[in-house]
Enzyme design. Sequence first.
Site, PDB file in Angstrom:
ATOM      1  N   LYS A 169       0.852  -1.186   0.000  1.00  0.00           N
ATOM      2  CA  LYS A 169       0.000   0.000   0.000  1.00  0.00           C
ATOM      3  C   LYS A 169       0.892   1.241   0.000  1.00  0.00           C
ATOM      4  O   LYS A 169       1.811   1.353   0.831  1.00  0.00           O
ATOM      5  CB  LYS A 169      -0.825  -0.041   1.297  1.00  0.00           C
ATOM      6  CG  LYS A 169      -2.273   0.353   1.152  1.00  0.00           C
ATOM      7  CD  LYS A 169      -2.965   0.100   2.496  1.00  0.00           C
ATOM      8  CE  LYS A 169      -4.368   0.612   2.514  1.00  0.00           C
ATOM      9  NZ  LYS A 169      -4.955   0.531   3.855  1.00  0.00           N
TER      10      LYS A 169
HETATM   11  O1  G3P Z   1      -7.769   1.257   5.750  1.00  0.00           O
HETATM   12  C1  G3P Z   1      -8.046   2.561   5.527  1.00  0.00           C
HETATM   13  C2  G3P Z   1      -9.438   3.045   5.879  1.00  0.00           C
HETATM   14  O2  G3P Z   1     -10.387   2.072   5.675  1.00  0.00           O
HETATM   15  C3  G3P Z   1      -9.527   3.829   7.138  1.00  0.00           C
HETATM   16  O3  G3P Z   1     -10.827   3.978   7.627  1.00  0.00           O
HETATM   17  O4  G3P Z   1     -12.422   4.627   9.401  1.00  0.00           O
HETATM   18  O5  G3P Z   1      -9.992   5.229   9.641  1.00  0.00           O
HETATM   19  O6  G3P Z   1     -11.423   6.401   7.995  1.00  0.00           O
HETATM   20  P1  G3P Z   1     -11.178   5.114   8.725  1.00  0.00           P
END
Ligand code: G3P
Length: 219
Positions: free
Chosen positions: A83
């Site tokens: 990533k």
């Molecule tokens: O993996 C990245 C993403 O899904 C992060 O989610 O909830 O931290 O905005 P969030």
Amino acid sequence: MEFFIDTADVNEIAELVETGLVDGVTTNPSLMAKTGQSYQDTLAAICDLVDGPVSAEVTALEPEAMLQEGRHLSKIAENIVVKVPLTWNGLRACKMLRDEAIQVNVTLCFSASQALLAAKAGATYISPFVGRLDDLGQNGMELIRVISEIYGQYKHSLQTKILVASVRSPLHVVEAARLGAQVVTVPAKVLKQMAQHPLTDKGLEAFLKDWAKTGQSIL
Ligand code: G3P
């Protein structure tokens, strides 16, 4: 549609893999930090549990350093997807990693122009963050619609899959599926919420009450 689990918690992944609903895993440095465990060991354990793609993020900021980290991460297991963030340098690293046939997930995507560049750089996955856009009062799912429309125009030349990230609710998943996103990555909580409906609980309660009145048992 493929379901990835957005977590680095090995126990959580082990429990969910048993359901057969998990096609892959996405991690990020914040999720990794939450585990308090070694980055390498955690990734190796996750890759042992899951046959599908497991995203592991680089933390370097320069293209050459990202490439080195990406190469290193990709050696942990065959199913590692490296990533990289959607920065100019991240796009350069994406191209270099793809030239070495390493799978790349370009993350932290918040605009259609970014998604277009990631596809041109050969990204295996583009990760638009819908929840974080919603948090700003913008429309995260509208971004998925636009990216989907753009990628659809060039479906014979662009191979990049849309991986909907920063998912906060079952509705995000349903909308992503309606728009034809190939992958959604969800926290375990959201995956479980997807199975819930109050009328299911109410209906089951009534069935069991009526069944008890019969005094019978199936086995
Ligand atoms: O993996 C990245 C993403 O899904 C992060 O989610 O909830 O931290 O905005 P969030």
